[in-house]
Design an enzyme around this catalytic site. Structure first.
Site, PDB file in Angstrom:
ATOM      1  N   ASP A   1       0.843  -1.194   0.000  1.00  0.00           N
ATOM      2  CA  ASP A   1       0.000   0.000   0.000  1.00  0.00           C
ATOM      3  C   ASP A   1       0.883   1.250   0.000  1.00  0.00           C
ATOM      4  O   ASP A   1       1.900   1.311   0.698  1.00  0.00           O
ATOM      5  CB  ASP A   1      -0.928  -0.016   1.220  1.00  0.00           C
ATOM      6  CG  ASP A   1      -2.091   0.953   1.073  1.00  0.00           C
ATOM      7  OD1 ASP A   1      -3.235   0.481   0.943  1.00  0.00           O
ATOM      8  OD2 ASP A   1      -1.857   2.181   1.086  1.00  0.00           O
ATOM      9  N   ILE A   2       0.474   2.242  -0.760  1.00  0.00           N
ATOM     10  CA  ILE A   2       1.256   3.470  -0.893  1.00  0.00           C
ATOM     11  C   ILE A   2       1.218   4.303   0.397  1.00  0.00           C
ATOM     12  O   ILE A   2       2.080   5.150   0.634  1.00  0.00           O
ATOM     13  CB  ILE A   2       0.718   4.292  -2.102  1.00  0.00           C
ATOM     14  CG1 ILE A   2       1.781   5.223  -2.651  1.00  0.00           C
ATOM     15  CG2 ILE A   2      -0.556   5.046  -1.756  1.00  0.00           C
ATOM     16  CD1 ILE A   2       1.428   5.799  -4.021  1.00  0.00           C
TER      17      ILE A   2
ATOM     18  N   ASN B   1     -12.887  -3.374   2.528  1.00  0.00           N
ATOM     19  CA  ASN B   1     -13.791  -2.233   2.675  1.00  0.00           C
ATOM     20  C   ASN B   1     -14.737  -2.228   1.488  1.00  0.00           C
ATOM     21  O   ASN B   1     -14.294  -2.272   0.337  1.00  0.00           O
ATOM     22  CB  ASN B   1     -12.989  -0.921   2.712  1.00  0.00           C
ATOM     23  CG  ASN B   1     -12.088  -0.845   3.937  1.00  0.00           C
ATOM     24  OD1 ASN B   1     -12.429  -1.362   4.994  1.00  0.00           O
ATOM     25  ND2 ASN B   1     -10.937  -0.209   3.791  1.00  0.00           N
TER      26      ASN B   1
ATOM     27  N   GLY C   1     -15.897   2.492   3.795  1.00  0.00           N
ATOM     28  CA  GLY C   1     -14.689   3.285   3.595  1.00  0.00           C
ATOM     29  C   GLY C   1     -13.918   2.943   2.341  1.00  0.00           C
ATOM     30  O   GLY C   1     -12.731   3.247   2.229  1.00  0.00           O
ATOM     31  N   GLN C   2     -14.592   2.321   1.375  1.00  0.00           N
ATOM     32  CA  GLN C   2     -13.901   1.956   0.124  1.00  0.00           C
ATOM     33  C   GLN C   2     -13.620   3.209  -0.699  1.00  0.00           C
ATOM     34  O   GLN C   2     -14.522   4.014  -0.944  1.00  0.00           O
ATOM     35  CB  GLN C   2     -14.759   0.982  -0.688  1.00  0.00           C
ATOM     36  CG  GLN C   2     -14.064   0.494  -1.958  1.00  0.00           C
ATOM     37  CD  GLN C   2     -14.888  -0.535  -2.728  1.00  0.00           C
ATOM     38  OE1 GLN C   2     -16.045  -0.827  -2.375  1.00  0.00           O
ATOM     39  NE2 GLN C   2     -14.304  -1.090  -3.765  1.00  0.00           N
TER      40      GLN C   2
ATOM     41  N   HIS D   1     -10.448  -5.341  -3.306  1.00  0.00           N
ATOM     42  CA  HIS D   1      -9.122  -5.636  -2.768  1.00  0.00           C
ATOM     43  C   HIS D   1      -9.231  -6.065  -1.325  1.00  0.00           C
ATOM     44  O   HIS D   1     -10.138  -5.662  -0.599  1.00  0.00           O
ATOM     45  CB  HIS D   1      -8.176  -4.443  -2.899  1.00  0.00           C
ATOM     46  CG  HIS D   1      -8.743  -3.150  -2.401  1.00  0.00           C
ATOM     47  ND1 HIS D   1      -9.634  -2.399  -3.137  1.00  0.00           N
ATOM     48  CD2 HIS D   1      -8.556  -2.486  -1.236  1.00  0.00           C
ATOM     49  CE1 HIS D   1      -9.963  -1.321  -2.440  1.00  0.00           C
ATOM     50  NE2 HIS D   1      -9.334  -1.350  -1.285  1.00  0.00           N
TER      51      HIS D   1
HETATM   52  P1  AMP Z   1      -9.794   1.283   0.299  1.00  0.00           P
HETATM   53  O1  AMP Z   1      -9.896   2.570   1.079  1.00  0.00           O
HETATM   54  O2  AMP Z   1     -10.181   0.071   1.057  1.00  0.00           O
HETATM   55  O3  AMP Z   1     -10.516   1.414  -1.035  1.00  0.00           O
HETATM   56  O4  AMP Z   1      -8.249   1.073   0.021  1.00  0.00           O
HETATM   57  C1  AMP Z   1      -7.570   1.670  -1.040  1.00  0.00           C
HETATM   58  C2  AMP Z   1      -6.122   1.614  -0.687  1.00  0.00           C
HETATM   59  O5  AMP Z   1      -5.377   1.827  -1.852  1.00  0.00           O
HETATM   60  C3  AMP Z   1      -5.668   2.669   0.336  1.00  0.00           C
HETATM   61  O6  AMP Z   1      -5.119   2.027   1.479  1.00  0.00           O
HETATM   62  C4  AMP Z   1      -4.640   3.472  -0.440  1.00  0.00           C
HETATM   63  O7  AMP Z   1      -3.562   3.908   0.367  1.00  0.00           O
HETATM   64  C5  AMP Z   1      -4.196   2.492  -1.507  1.00  0.00           C
HETATM   65  N1  AMP Z   1      -3.661   3.073  -2.713  1.00  0.00           N
HETATM   66  C6  AMP Z   1      -4.209   4.073  -3.459  1.00  0.00           C
HETATM   67  N2  AMP Z   1      -3.443   4.314  -4.541  1.00  0.00           N
HETATM   68  C7  AMP Z   1      -2.404   3.445  -4.484  1.00  0.00           C
HETATM   69  C8  AMP Z   1      -1.264   3.199  -5.319  1.00  0.00           C
HETATM   70  N3  AMP Z   1      -1.041   3.891  -6.437  1.00  0.00           N
HETATM   71  N4  AMP Z   1      -0.385   2.235  -4.944  1.00  0.00           N
HETATM   72  C9  AMP Z   1      -0.589   1.526  -3.808  1.00  0.00           C
HETATM   73  N5  AMP Z   1      -1.653   1.701  -2.998  1.00  0.00           N
HETATM   74  C10 AMP Z   1      -2.540   2.650  -3.319  1.00  0.00           C
END
Ligand code: AMP
Ligand code: ZN
Length: 114
Positions: A30-31, A87, A93-94, A100
């Site tokens: 995760d970023i 999520n 909170g998605q 994922h």
């Molecule tokens: P959610 O809030 O469950 O939809 O999770 C989305 C996740 O994607 C969050 O934890 C973000 O930090 C992560 N995210 C968004 N963009 C990227 C990216 N380019 N590379 C890696 N993780 C990402």
């Protein structure tokens, strides 16, 4: 699906830090990590959310969980324990609308979540 961030990541069109890869599942760090280990496992197939998964996706959903188990072992958090999170939708909170599973670990995690 064109325009989907995680489809682009799975296709290698947007860079990511790989943690797992097979024919159907891709995993990457995760970023914005919320724990020492924070990996996202995604199906290569675009499914917008758990609400959009069908009976036919059952095996694929199982593979996501098994991939998470393998990553947990590889990254050394299997014994200490970890959390798998999906999520779904606004209340869940998605923020990225490609299904994922979050793999979180490497520290004690509070319960209930926020
Ligand atoms: P959610 O809030 O469950 O939809 O999770 C989305 C996740 O994607 C969050 O934890 C973000 O930090 C992560 N995210 C968004 N963009 C990227 C990216 N380019 N590379 C890696 N993780 C990402
Ligand atoms: Zn997608």
């Amino acid at each position: 699906m064109s325009g989907c961030l995680f489809c682009k990541i799975a296709a290698g069109e947007i860079p990511s830090e790989e943690a797992y890869a097979d024919e159907e599942v891709y995993g990457f760090h995760d970023i914005s990590p919320q724990a020492p280990v924070h990996v996202l496992l995604i199906p290569r197939k675009h499914i917008a959310s758990m609400n959009d998964a069908s009976e036919a996706d059952g095996a694929l959903l199982g593979k996501l969980l098994l991939a998470a188990r393998k990553v947990a072992a590889k990254l050394g958090i299997a014994e200490g324990g970890y959390r798998l999170v999906n999520n779904c939708g606004e209340d869940g909170g998605q923020t990225v609308h490609h299904l994922h599973v979050h793999l979180l670990g490497g520290r004690g995690l509070a319960w209930p979540p926020g």
